[in-house]
Scaffold this motif. Structure first.
Motif, PDB file in Angstrom:
ATOM      1  N   ASN A   1     -45.974  16.680 -33.566  1.00  0.00           N
ATOM      2  CA  ASN A   1     -45.912  16.927 -35.005  1.00  0.00           C
ATOM      3  C   ASN A   1     -47.114  17.715 -35.511  1.00  0.00           C
TER       4      ASN A   1
ATOM      5  N   THR B   1     -38.511  22.593 -39.107  1.00  0.00           N
ATOM      6  CA  THR B   1     -39.903  22.947 -39.376  1.00  0.00           C
ATOM      7  C   THR B   1     -40.024  24.211 -40.202  1.00  0.00           C
TER       8      THR B   1
ATOM      9  N   THR C   1     -44.466  15.957 -43.950  1.00  0.00           N
ATOM     10  CA  THR C   1     -44.168  17.383 -44.032  1.00  0.00           C
ATOM     11  C   THR C   1     -44.440  17.937 -45.423  1.00  0.00           C
TER      12      THR C   1
END
Length: 509
Positions: free
Chosen positions: A94, A167, A240
């Motif tokens: 991540n 992403t 995120t």
């Protein structure tokens, strides 16, 4: 025989669709077919060509079948033996994806050291390459060199690669600084207004970014004259969304205050990297970040992300389920303390070394040696919380551990709508797992594991949970279609084999 196979394929497609949060109508649109046809496919009532299977796999980001090579990858596991030896935890997946996106802020050369060479990283590299970014792995290493062009070719973006990774949403923060209007593909199943997307949009509006969804693309309009006039309060303490706002704040040549920010491991790594780019950040590791941005960034920089606490938890679960003594080196202890305290409450003992630092100069590491012994179910349910609580991605491994413990354990996966469902796959290996609702499961232990052939769940962590259970099951098990595991773990089979496991990688002829 054919009918049974079609039913199995249909069930796999249905599960993958649900995991992507797509309706049958969404999948039908992606395939240019009817919803009734999708319903027949999922019920096992429709013959499927290889081409259609490939198209479905592409739409659902699941490798049901691959054209152009010898087929999907599977694992054959001979279980029932104990593990032994030592293993290093690799750097964070991540953190890697966040740093790749953050490299777009820098006009200079970025070198990322000891990066995870996994499928998720490969997808982002394909996207970066398609817009003109030069990347290369340095010889005989996991070090990646990134050199941007003078101007990105956003019209040339690899749409298919972009759709295979969520992403790409983290491109919004970096690109808004130099491109007043741009488009980005988004993965099927992502809709503006859903829990995972809307917090990004709300926060980025403070920097003048307005985003709408049009025909499978994010259509972004950026007004650089807009600056935050008050603290940005995130409606969700997501990893995120925090990273995206940090990327927007990094080149805002003023002060941005982010409240209810995630202090999780990948966010901290991103902050440490931004500091190397000349951005000053106060409050790293807390829920309030004060970012002193800079208008331009043009530096040659090197950075190494810290070790992955989710991989550390995976290896710890492997030791528990096989009743083994192994030493797990380079464990990021700050991000494992709640997990270890929970395990201690279940009766687990372990030994840890003195602390030392990761290559990023900040993250605290230890070497941890597992001590086999009986476990008992916890008194209370096990549930995740934002850091510093028990990590959301570590929760599935407690299903495996609970299956070893005496008594009944409840897991409450309140974050994801359907992930708990995949944990019921453990029943095929002898686990006693009862699904209460889409968020809660009861696990009764201890378990007498048995070998089986199982289709890998289309969710990363449950897929690894099934793999690790197979290590404990006497006999030979087969885990089919492990692409999702390769997205998040580097050489996992080979590394487990180095600890005494017997795992063979194979493909159907």
């Amino acid at each position: 025989m054919t009918e049974n196979y079609l039913v199995r394929i249909g069930s796999l497609i249905r599960d993958a669709r649900r995991h992507k949060q797509m309706t049958q109508a969404d999948l039908a649109r992606s395939l240019a077919t009817s919803q009734s046809a999708v319903a027949r496919i999922e019920q096992g009532q429709q013959n499927l060509s290889l081409e259609m299977l490939a198209r479905i796999g592409e739409s659902l980001d699941s490798e049901f079948v691959s054209l152009g090579h010898s087929g999907a990858q599977h694992l054959r596991i001979v279980g029932g033996t104990k593990l032994h030896g030592s293993i290093d935890v690799k750097t964070s997946k991540n953190a890697a994806v966040a740093l790749l996106c953050a490299s777009l802020l820098n006009r200079g050369k970025t070198t990322l050291r000891s990066l995870a060479r996994i499928e998720e990283v490969n997808r982002i590299l394909e996207v970066l390459g398609s817009i003109g970014v030069r990347t290369r792995w340095l010889p005989d290493s996991n070090d990646l060199e990134i050199i941007p062009p003078d101007k990105l070719d956003l019209d040339g973006i690899d749409v298919e690669a972009a759709r295979r990774t969520r992403t790409v949403i983290m491109f919004l923060g970096p690109l808004m600084h130099d491109y007043p209007h741009f488009q980005l593909p988004y993965a099927g199943g992502c809709d503006l207004g859903t829990r995972t997307v809307e917090p990004h949009m709300a926060a980025l509006r403070s920097f003048g970014l307005d985003v709408t969804a049009t025909h499978g693309f994010y259509d972004a309009q950026a007004d650089r004259s807009v600056r935050p006039t008050r603290p940005i309060v995130l409606t969700e303490r997501g990893d995120t969304v925090t990273e995206n706002v940090l990327l927007a704040a990094a080149r805002n040549d003023g002060v941005s205050v982010i409240r209810n920010a995630s202090p999780n491991y990948m966010v901290q790594d991103l902050c440490f990297f931004l500091e190397k780019l000349g951005v000053r950040i106060e409050g790293i590791g807390t829920t309030t970040l004060t970012v002193h941005g800079v208008a331009e960034i043009d530096v040659d920089v090197e950075f190494a992300p810290s070790e992955d606490p989710i991989e550390a938890m995976s290896l710890l679960a492997a030791a528990v389920v096989t009743d083994s003594t192994i030493t797990i080196r380079r464990v990021p202890i700050e991000f494992m303390e709640i997990e270890l305290a929970t395990l201690e409450g279940m009766g687990m003992t372990y030994e840890i070394s003195e602390e030392y630092r990761s290559a990023n100069g900040h993250t605290r590491l230890v070497d941890l040696t597992t001590v086999p012994g009986p476990l008992r179910a916890p008194i209370d349910k096990i549930h995740p919380l934002p850091f510093p609580g028990l990590n959301i991605d570590n929760l599935p491994f407690f299903a495996l551990i609970a299956a070893q413990a005496e008594g009944t354990t409840m897991l409450h996966d309140w974050v994801y709508e359907n992930r708990a469902i995949y944990l019921t796959e453990l029943t095929k290996l002898g686990g006693r797992v009862k699904l209460l609702d889409p968020h809660r499961v009861l696990i009764e232990g201890p378990t007498r594991w048995r070998a089986a052939e199982v289709m890998c769940p289309p969710a990363l962590r449950p897929g690894v949970v099934v793999l690790l259970a197979m290590l404990a099951a006497p006999g030979t098990s087969v885990l089919r279609n492990v692409y999702v595991i390769n997205r998040g773990y580097e050489d996992l089979a080979d590394r487990l084999n180095a600890l005494g496991a017997t795992i063979e990688v194979f493909r159907d002829i």
